[in-house]
Design an enzyme around this catalytic site. Structure first.
Site, PDB file in Angstrom:
ATOM      1  N   ALA A 187      -5.247  -9.486  26.332  1.00  0.00           N
ATOM      2  CA  ALA A 187      -5.525 -10.039  25.006  1.00  0.00           C
ATOM      3  C   ALA A 187      -5.448  -8.975  23.912  1.00  0.00           C
ATOM      4  CB  ALA A 187      -6.897 -10.706  25.012  1.00  0.00           C
ATOM      5  N   HIS A 188      -5.660  -9.423  22.682  1.00  0.00           N
ATOM      6  CA  HIS A 188      -5.499  -8.551  21.505  1.00  0.00           C
ATOM      7  C   HIS A 188      -6.473  -7.377  21.516  1.00  0.00           C
ATOM      8  CE1 HIS A 188      -8.357 -11.430  19.083  1.00  0.00           C
ATOM      9  NE2 HIS A 188      -8.922 -10.962  20.171  1.00  0.00           N
TER      10      HIS A 188
END
Length: 343
Positions: A239-240
């Protein structure tokens, strides 16, 4: 191409035991051996195949003790698994490599393409993108604007690289992988969820390999970073704003929530899940399906949800399997106690 056992032993630093002139021209699993093939033995579970294999040459560890004579030629090495990997790398390097640009590829006139680059059919290269020397972009791969790709990279079909991402040298990305899609950022309000723009990038350093259909999201701000030497299996989600340390490896279906930092030389089994905003130290090994809700210090081997050391984990699992019987026993004891009280 054909090589003798002696030539192979010289290349990998091994010692021939048997016919040094035995020749091979292909590879085979030890249980599927055939004349002219080379196999290897590193897992003791497969030792019995050594005495019946038809392979002409077998790589074995130095410390292997034979229980009886073998008909094949052995090459003894310190680590048979590493030796066969070295041979396979040599074999792969000798295969012909694609070069040239397919006429159906769409390449921006503002892109910079290095020497000896291959770009396959219907690939797309965006404005301001740079592709280094010797890189190979297979058909239907899409590379956005202002992407920087180093030398000797290999992108298989249908890879997607979003705008602004930066990729180092000797990076391999397998089919269907997406680099730089938006991170999962939404702010709840009275009407639902408002999207938070993801304006960062993904940075992938040198010598990284990423399996098929893996997704690495761009950061909200700054960068999601995959450091050098990382190896990711198929179907992984990063994820980010995550950061994966050098030489860490992850098996299929690992999921890492946003802003989590993973150290160097970690090893994660399949389906490991990490919560967001935590830190995993260096040299942490996590068993398959471990669920990690909080940070973990360095130099640990853990398994389970939440993770614990292997011995207490397996002891706990043994008790867990007995819970239905224990429940019945507790109820029976409770009934006996109530009967005794009533008397």
């Amino acid at each position: 191409m054909e090589f003798s056992a002696k030539q192979i032993a010289d290349f990998i630093g091994g010692r021939v035991e048997g016919n040094e002139n035995a020749t091979i021209h292909t590879f085979a699993k030890i249980e599927e051996g055939q004349e002219g093939a080379i196999s290897f033995l590193s897992n003791p579970k497969y030792t019995h195949y050594l005495y019946e294999t038809k392979s002409s040459v077998v790589l074995v560890n130095d410390d292997l003790e034979l229980e009886k004579e073998v008909s094949t030629t052995l090459i003894r090495v310190k680590n048979a698994y590493e030796a066969v990997a070295k041979l396979l790398q040599l074999y792969a390097s000798m295969l012909p490599k694609k070069t040239g640009v397919d006429p159906t590829a769409s390449i921006s006139p503002k892109a910079t393409i290095g020497k000896d680059v291959y770009i396959g059919a219907f690939a797309v290269i965006g404005d301001g993108t740079t592709i280094g020397d010797g890189s190979r972009i297979y058909p239907h791969t899409v590379i956005g604007d202002n992407v920087r790709i180093g030398d000797n990279c290999l992108f298989y079909p249908n890879v997607t690289i979003y705008d602004g991402c930066r990729i180092g040298q000797n990076v391999t990305i397998h089919a269907g992988t997406v680099i730089g899609a938006d991170g999962f950022g939404f702010a709840p309000n009275v009407e639902g969820y408002e999207k938070i723009p993801q304006i960062g990038v993904v940075i992938i350093e040198d010598n990284v390999e990423i399996g098929a259909n893996t997704c690495i999201d761009r950061s909200t701000m700054g960068a999601t970073v995959i450091h050098k030497g990382v190896k990711l299996d198929n179907l992984i989600q990063v994820a980010h704003n995550c950061e994966i340390g050098e030489n860490t490896v992850m098996s299929a279906q690992v999921g890492i929530a946003g802003s989590t930092k993973v150290g160097s030389w970690c090893m994660f089994g399949g389906q490991v899940g990490l919560a967001g905003h935590i830190t995993i130290g260096d040299h942490v090994n996590l068993g398959a399906q471990s669920g990690v809700p909080s940070s973990i210090k360095a130099n640990q081997t853990l398994i389970g949800t939440p993770p614990m050391e292997p011995t207490p984990y397996f002891k706990s699992q043994a008790v867990f399997r007995r819970l239905p019987d224990l429940y019945k026993e507790i109820n029976a004891l409770r009934k006996e106690i109530e009967e005794l009280k009533s008397k």
